[in-house]
Scaffold this motif. Structure first.
Motif, short mmCIF file in Angstrom:
data_model
loop_
_atom_site.label_atom_id
_atom_site.label_comp_id
_atom_site.label_asym_id
_atom_site.label_seq_id
_atom_site.Cartn_x
_atom_site.Cartn_y
_atom_site.Cartn_z
N SER A 71 8.22 8.39 2.92
CA SER A 71 7.29 9.52 2.91
C SER A 71 5.83 9.08 3.03
CB SER A 71 7.46 10.33 1.63
OG SER A 71 6.95 9.60 0.51
N GLY A 72 5.57 7.79 2.84
CA GLY A 72 4.19 7.29 2.87
C GLY A 72 3.52 7.36 1.52
N THR A 73 4.23 7.83 0.50
CA THR A 73 3.66 7.87 -0.85
C THR A 73 3.40 6.45 -1.35
OG1 THR A 73 4.88 9.89 -1.30
CG2 THR A 73 4.05 8.69 -3.21
N ARG A 74 4.31 5.54 -1.04
CA ARG A 74 4.11 4.13 -1.32
C ARG A 74 3.88 3.45 0.01
NH1 ARG A 74 8.05 -0.22 -4.42
NH2 ARG A 74 6.59 -1.95 -4.19
N LYS A 75 2.79 2.73 0.13
CA LYS A 75 2.38 2.18 1.41
C LYS A 75 2.68 0.68 1.50
CE LYS A 75 -0.92 5.75 2.21
NZ LYS A 75 0.05 6.73 2.52
N ASN A 76 3.23 0.30 2.66
CA ASN A 76 3.46 -1.11 2.96
C ASN A 76 3.69 -1.21 4.46
OD1 ASN A 76 5.34 -3.48 3.51
ND2 ASN A 76 4.68 -3.90 1.41
N GLU A 77 2.82 -1.97 5.13
CA GLU A 77 2.88 -2.05 6.59
C GLU A 77 4.20 -2.61 7.11
OE1 GLU A 77 -0.53 -4.08 8.14
OE2 GLU A 77 -1.92 -2.75 7.09
N GLN A 78 4.80 -3.56 6.37
CA GLN A 78 6.06 -4.15 6.81
C GLN A 78 7.23 -3.19 6.59
OE1 GLN A 78 3.89 -5.96 4.75
NE2 GLN A 78 3.03 -7.04 6.50
N MET A 79 7.19 -2.44 5.52
CA MET A 79 8.30 -1.55 5.19
C MET A 79 8.29 -0.27 6.03
SD MET A 79 10.43 -2.70 2.90
CE MET A 79 11.20 -1.18 2.35
N GLN A 80 7.12 0.23 6.36
CA GLN A 80 7.01 1.53 7.01
C GLN A 80 7.87 1.68 8.26
OE1 GLN A 80 5.21 3.62 5.07
NE2 GLN A 80 6.18 5.21 6.27
N PRO A 81 7.80 0.76 9.24
CA PRO A 81 8.61 0.96 10.44
C PRO A 81 10.11 0.86 10.18
CG PRO A 81 7.34 -1.09 10.59
CD PRO A 81 6.92 -0.40 9.34
N ILE A 82 10.50 0.16 9.13
CA ILE A 82 11.93 0.04 8.81
C ILE A 82 12.44 1.31 8.16
CG2 ILE A 82 13.60 -1.23 7.39
CD1 ILE A 82 11.72 -3.69 7.78
N SER A 165 0.01 2.63 -6.11
CA SER A 165 0.00 3.93 -6.76
C SER A 165 0.98 4.84 -6.05
CB SER A 165 -1.41 4.54 -6.73
OG SER A 165 -1.82 4.71 -5.40
N GLY A 166 1.05 6.07 -6.49
CA GLY A 166 1.94 7.04 -5.87
C GLY A 166 3.35 6.90 -6.39
N GLY A 167 4.15 7.91 -6.10
CA GLY A 167 5.54 7.86 -6.48
C GLY A 167 5.79 7.78 -7.96
N GLY A 168 5.00 8.48 -8.76
CA GLY A 168 5.25 8.49 -10.19
C GLY A 168 4.85 7.21 -10.90
N ARG A 169 3.95 6.45 -10.34
CA ARG A 169 3.57 5.15 -10.90
C ARG A 169 2.41 5.24 -11.89
NH1 ARG A 169 7.64 3.30 -11.28
NH2 ARG A 169 8.93 3.93 -9.59
N ALA A 170 2.02 6.43 -12.30
CA ALA A 170 0.90 6.58 -13.23
C ALA A 170 1.18 5.86 -14.54
CB ALA A 170 0.61 8.05 -13.48
N ALA A 171 2.40 5.90 -15.01
CA ALA A 171 2.74 5.23 -16.27
C ALA A 171 2.51 3.73 -16.17
CB ALA A 171 4.18 5.52 -16.67
#
Length: 194
Positions: A71-82, A165-171
């Motif tokens: 969804s793009g909530t967690r960002k990572n250039e290597q993971m995104q296209p996969i 951040s994102g994806g409920g990572r506030a804790a």
């Protein structure tokens, strides 16, 4: 007429207790995991610095992280296209496959004093409340025990700085923010050697 309420109750109970409503296909998960081996290693055992091992990581945790990446909530250039090419069934199958694997063998602790400091920091910061007393994770919360040491340190630094951040990572951001660099080093060492 009595079947419909029971079926609905079964779905509700299954969803409440976190039981999968659709069984995963481990063979399909193993096949799809070939996409992951270049970075996360054979059988989910990463050999690359700052890339986590996925073997024995919790099913729900992996599913959530893949959804966050997709969804793009967690960002990572290597993971995104996969992850963009993964459907829900692929995610379910991958998570089940990695969860079914054995964790890495315990590594000899080359610095027991640092581990003792890490154990104190983990207890003082109450890390076990979310990650479990054995740090093997609970439901959608990550397994930390036996994870790559440098990856754990990087993740804690990223949470602390707000990079992750994102994806409920506030804790995690709240938990990591007050950690000193020394505590992060000790925690990463301790958890990696569990």
């Amino acid at each position: 007429m009595h079947r419909a309420p029971r079926f609905g109750l079964t779905l509700l109970v299954g969803a409440f207790f976190g039981q999968p409503l659709i069984a995963a296909d481990l063979v399909a998960g193993q096949e799809k995991a070939q996409l992951c081996t270049a970075c996360h290693g054979d059988n989910g055992q990463s050999q690359i610095p700052n890339i986590p091992s996925l073997a024995s990581q919790l099913d729900a945790f992996i599913q959530w992280q893949l959804v966050y990446f997709r969804s793009g909530t967690r960002k990572n250039e290597q993971m995104q296209p996969i992850v963009e090419q993964l459907g829900n069934e692929d995610i379910r199958n991958l998570a089940a496959w990695f969860a079914s694997l054995q964790p890495a063998a315990k590594k000899p602790d080359d610095n027991p004093d640092l581990s003792a400091k890490g154990a104190q920091a983990a207890a003082g910061r109450r890390c076990g409340l979310c990650h479990g007393d054995d740090y093997a994770g609970i439901k959608g919360v990550a397994r930390l025990a036996g994870q790559r040491e440098e990856y754990l340190a990087k993740a804690l630094h990223d949470f602390k700085s707000g990079v992750r951040s994102g994806g409920g990572r506030a804790a995690m951001a709240d938990a990591a923010y007050p950690l000193s660099d020394e505590e992060i080093e000790a925690l990463a060492h301790y958890l990696a050697h569990l």
